[in-house]
Every structure is written in C-alpha cells, then in structure tokens.
Scaffold this motif. Structure first.
Motif, PDB file in Angstrom:
ATOM      1  N   ALA A 286       0.987  -1.266   0.031  1.00  0.00           N
ATOM      2  CA  ALA A 286       0.020  -0.103   0.105  1.00  0.00           C
ATOM      3  C   ALA A 286       1.014   1.323   0.082  1.00  0.00           C
ATOM      4  CB  ALA A 286      -1.035   0.125   1.284  1.00  0.00           C
ATOM      5  N   GLU A 287       0.441   2.414  -0.709  1.00  0.00           N
ATOM      6  CA  GLU A 287       0.967   3.483  -0.433  1.00  0.00           C
ATOM      7  C   GLU A 287       1.413   3.998   0.827  1.00  0.00           C
ATOM      8  OE1 GLU A 287       0.576   8.520  -1.969  1.00  0.00           O
ATOM      9  OE2 GLU A 287      -1.142   6.863  -2.241  1.00  0.00           O
ATOM     10  N   GLY A 288       2.778   4.429   1.112  1.00  0.00           N
ATOM     11  CA  GLY A 288       3.146   5.006   2.495  1.00  0.00           C
ATOM     12  C   GLY A 288       3.614   3.482   3.193  1.00  0.00           C
ATOM     13  N   ASP A 289       3.624   2.416   2.529  1.00  0.00           N
ATOM     14  CA  ASP A 289       4.300   1.278   3.529  1.00  0.00           C
ATOM     15  C   ASP A 289       5.624   1.280   3.380  1.00  0.00           C
ATOM     16  OD1 ASP A 289       1.752   0.618   4.862  1.00  0.00           O
ATOM     17  OD2 ASP A 289       1.490  -1.134   3.143  1.00  0.00           O
ATOM     18  N   THR A 290       6.393   1.089   4.451  1.00  0.00           N
ATOM     19  CA  THR A 290       7.699   0.877   4.216  1.00  0.00           C
ATOM     20  C   THR A 290       8.344  -0.603   4.024  1.00  0.00           C
ATOM     21  OG1 THR A 290       7.920   2.491   6.071  1.00  0.00           O
ATOM     22  CG2 THR A 290       9.945   1.306   5.676  1.00  0.00           C
ATOM     23  N   GLY A 291       9.150  -0.800   2.907  1.00  0.00           N
ATOM     24  CA  GLY A 291       9.890  -1.835   2.399  1.00  0.00           C
ATOM     25  C   GLY A 291      11.143  -2.140   3.530  1.00  0.00           C
ATOM     26  N   ILE A 292      11.503  -3.225   3.528  1.00  0.00           N
ATOM     27  CA  ILE A 292      12.363  -3.661   4.563  1.00  0.00           C
ATOM     28  C   ILE A 292      13.146  -4.728   3.934  1.00  0.00           C
ATOM     29  CG2 ILE A 292      13.540  -3.949   6.877  1.00  0.00           C
ATOM     30  CD1 ILE A 292      10.612  -3.092   7.853  1.00  0.00           C
ATOM     31  N   MET A 293      14.628  -4.471   3.846  1.00  0.00           N
ATOM     32  CA  MET A 293      15.476  -5.545   3.576  1.00  0.00           C
ATOM     33  C   MET A 293      16.464  -5.806   4.600  1.00  0.00           C
ATOM     34  SD  MET A 293      16.250  -4.852  -0.721  1.00  0.00           S
ATOM     35  CE  MET A 293      17.497  -6.217  -0.468  1.00  0.00           C
TER      36      MET A 293
ATOM     37  N   LEU B 159      15.785   0.335   4.923  1.00  0.00           N
ATOM     38  CA  LEU B 159      14.490   0.772   4.792  1.00  0.00           C
ATOM     39  C   LEU B 159      14.319   1.667   3.998  1.00  0.00           C
ATOM     40  CD1 LEU B 159      15.518   0.869   8.199  1.00  0.00           C
ATOM     41  CD2 LEU B 159      13.103   0.213   8.416  1.00  0.00           C
ATOM     42  N   THR B 160      13.117   1.601   3.095  1.00  0.00           N
ATOM     43  CA  THR B 160      12.862   2.386   2.059  1.00  0.00           C
ATOM     44  C   THR B 160      11.350   2.676   1.825  1.00  0.00           C
ATOM     45  OG1 THR B 160      13.132   2.456  -0.423  1.00  0.00           O
ATOM     46  CG2 THR B 160      13.005   0.174   0.671  1.00  0.00           C
ATOM     47  N   GLU B 161      11.104   3.842   1.046  1.00  0.00           N
ATOM     48  CA  GLU B 161       9.816   4.245   0.655  1.00  0.00           C
ATOM     49  C   GLU B 161       9.308   3.555  -0.472  1.00  0.00           C
ATOM     50  OE1 GLU B 161       9.325   8.328   0.830  1.00  0.00           O
ATOM     51  OE2 GLU B 161       9.688   8.476   2.884  1.00  0.00           O
ATOM     52  N   ALA B 162      10.439   3.049  -1.554  1.00  0.00           N
ATOM     53  CA  ALA B 162      10.292   2.412  -2.873  1.00  0.00           C
ATOM     54  C   ALA B 162      10.063   1.146  -2.685  1.00  0.00           C
ATOM     55  CB  ALA B 162      11.730   2.743  -3.491  1.00  0.00           C
ATOM     56  N   PRO B 163       9.206   0.670  -3.691  1.00  0.00           N
ATOM     57  CA  PRO B 163       9.128  -0.994  -3.601  1.00  0.00           C
ATOM     58  C   PRO B 163      10.486  -1.737  -3.534  1.00  0.00           C
ATOM     59  CG  PRO B 163       7.585   0.177  -5.330  1.00  0.00           C
ATOM     60  CD  PRO B 163       8.549   1.441  -4.779  1.00  0.00           C
ATOM     61  N   VAL B 164      10.535  -2.861  -2.852  1.00  0.00           N
ATOM     62  CA  VAL B 164      11.806  -3.416  -2.685  1.00  0.00           C
ATOM     63  C   VAL B 164      12.225  -4.036  -3.891  1.00  0.00           C
ATOM     64  CG1 VAL B 164      11.906  -3.557  -0.253  1.00  0.00           C
ATOM     65  CG2 VAL B 164      11.074  -5.296  -1.562  1.00  0.00           C
ATOM     66  N   THR B 165      11.122  -4.498  -4.720  1.00  0.00           N
ATOM     67  CA  THR B 165      11.393  -4.929  -6.135  1.00  0.00           C
ATOM     68  C   THR B 165      11.654  -3.986  -7.273  1.00  0.00           C
ATOM     69  OG1 THR B 165       9.116  -4.739  -6.526  1.00  0.00           O
ATOM     70  CG2 THR B 165       9.966  -6.852  -5.451  1.00  0.00           C
ATOM     71  N   ASP B 166      11.817  -2.679  -6.893  1.00  0.00           N
ATOM     72  CA  ASP B 166      11.913  -1.695  -7.885  1.00  0.00           C
ATOM     73  C   ASP B 166      13.000  -0.566  -7.268  1.00  0.00           C
ATOM     74  OD1 ASP B 166      11.916  -0.506 -10.262  1.00  0.00           O
ATOM     75  OD2 ASP B 166      10.104   1.025  -9.665  1.00  0.00           O
ATOM     76  N   LEU B 167      14.007  -1.048  -6.723  1.00  0.00           N
ATOM     77  CA  LEU B 167      14.943  -0.075  -6.126  1.00  0.00           C
ATOM     78  C   LEU B 167      15.949   0.488  -7.148  1.00  0.00           C
ATOM     79  CD1 LEU B 167      15.830  -2.177  -2.894  1.00  0.00           C
ATOM     80  CD2 LEU B 167      14.346  -0.073  -2.893  1.00  0.00           C
ATOM     81  N   PRO B 168      16.282   1.725  -7.179  1.00  0.00           N
ATOM     82  CA  PRO B 168      17.339   2.396  -8.150  1.00  0.00           C
ATOM     83  C   PRO B 168      18.765   1.672  -7.890  1.00  0.00           C
ATOM     84  CG  PRO B 168      16.279   4.075  -6.364  1.00  0.00           C
ATOM     85  CD  PRO B 168      15.944   2.752  -6.172  1.00  0.00           C
ATOM     86  N   SER B 169      19.271   1.181  -9.102  1.00  0.00           N
ATOM     87  CA  SER B 169      20.402   0.395  -8.990  1.00  0.00           C
ATOM     88  C   SER B 169      21.452   1.036  -8.125  1.00  0.00           C
ATOM     89  CB  SER B 169      21.039  -0.042 -10.419  1.00  0.00           C
ATOM     90  OG  SER B 169      21.282   1.433 -10.952  1.00  0.00           O
TER      91      SER B 169
END
Length: 214
Positions: A161-168, A186-196
């Motif tokens: 959902a929008e605003g959820d935090t992805g964590i690796m 921790l990122t606001e971006a989807p963990v499957t679409d992180l900037p390289s």
C-alpha cells in the motif's frame, strides 16, 4: 492540517526506522568508531548461485568500494563478542546516529541501520526481525554470500500500500560466535524496484563490514 502521501510515507519510514534501530541496538554500548578495525572478510571464490535481493550489478564476491566514503563508522554492542564497523556510501547518505544513515533521493527516502543481537543466534534473530514487518506484508527469505560472508536475507514488501515501508534485512552470524549482526535497508520505494545505485551501495556496505574482538 492536510497530510500529504509523501509526508505519511516519511513519517511511517521514520517510525519503522526507530523500531529497527531499537531492535538492532538493544544493549548497544558504544558509538562512533572511526578507523575501527583492520580485519578483512575472507575471500570468496564465487558469487552466490541464488539471485541476490534487489538485483545488484556489482559482483557479490567482490562488490568493491567505489561508491563508499573513506571514513569508517562503528558500534560496540554491550555483551557482544565482536564490535562491528562499516563504510557508508559517499553519495546522498548522511549519518543520523552512530548506527544509521539516511538518504533523500528525488523524493524517496532510504535509511541504513547497522547493529546486532548479542547472545542471539541466527534463527532467533530471524524471528525477532520478522516482527518489524507490516501486518499485511509478505516476508521472503533467502541466503546470499557477499564478500565471503553468508547472509540470511529477509525481504518485507511493505504490504504493497502507498506509504508502507519496505525492509531488507541482512543477518550474519560469524562461525563460532554467539551473536548475530545485521544490516537493514528501509525504503519508501518498492523493494522490487529499487534504484540500481542504492542497491549497489547497499551491497558494498555489506562488503565493507569488519568484525573485531570487542
């Protein structure tokens, strides 16, 4: 007062980052450790055969350090057999605490937290870090080798959902050690679409980890 989606996301990230820092550094006994060690991780003959989370473009066995700054940061964890130090990315990231740094990249916030679990083995640590996951998120687990060290990786999709935090979360228990160490992104971006660039920086941070007797 009107709260924008970006404000909600930043607030959520800050809250999760705080939880991650508390979870990582419970019992932390020390702060900045510039030039805190000279031990090098053992060399690895080959990269992990399992695709690495985030899709790094740097080789896992030798991720390099061209994206990292020269200074070392570190913490000493109370009760841990080893202290841990690392190098932060040279671009974008700024240290917010001895154990964490933040990057605001084109409207998206990223945060790296480093620490560990003194006296807690890998299995116990996995269960502990899963508690940071969003209630409706999916946590995937895999294993990767970076610079000769084996990491158990927990990837939390943030619930989608929008605003959820992805964590690796990257967990490593040194052979013969009672402690587990961790690097968390921790990122606001989807963990499957992180900037390289952000992904490659993360794997270079993992490669820069040094552990020394406390």
């Amino acid at each position: 007062m009107i709260t924008t989606s970006s404000t909600r996301a930043a607030t959520a990230l800050a809250a999760v980052a705080l939880l991650a820092a508390v979870a990582l550094l419970a019992g932390c006994g020390g702060g900045d450790a510039q030039d805190a060690g000279s031990s090098q991780p053992p060399a690895s003959s080959s990269s992990s055969a399992i695709p690495a989370p985030g899709g790094p473009t740097v080789p896992l066995d030798t991720p390099g350090d061209d994206l990292l700054g020269e200074a070392r940061s570190g913490v000493t964890l109370e009760g841990a057999a080893s202290s841990v130090s690392w190098r932060l990315p040279a671009d974008c990231y700024e240290a917010t605490k001895p154990s964490s740094a933040r990057c605001d990249d084109d409207g998206t916030t990223f945060q790296i937290v480093v620490g560990g679990k003194p006296g807690m083995d890998l299995v116990e640590s996995e269960l502990d870090y899963r508690e940071l996951a969003e209630e409706d998120s999916t946590v995937q687990q895999t294993t990767v080798d970076v610079a000769g060290r084996t990491f158990t990786v927990l990837v939390d999709d943030g619930g989608g959902a929008e605003g959820d935090t992805g964590i690796m979360t990257f967990l490593h228990q040194p052979e013969g050690s009672p402690d587990t160490f961790a690097v968390v992104l921790l990122t606001e971006a989807p963990v499957t679409d992180l900037p390289s660039t952000r992904v490659d920086e993360l794997y270079q941070v993992l490669g820069s980890l040094e552990l020394e007797p406390a």
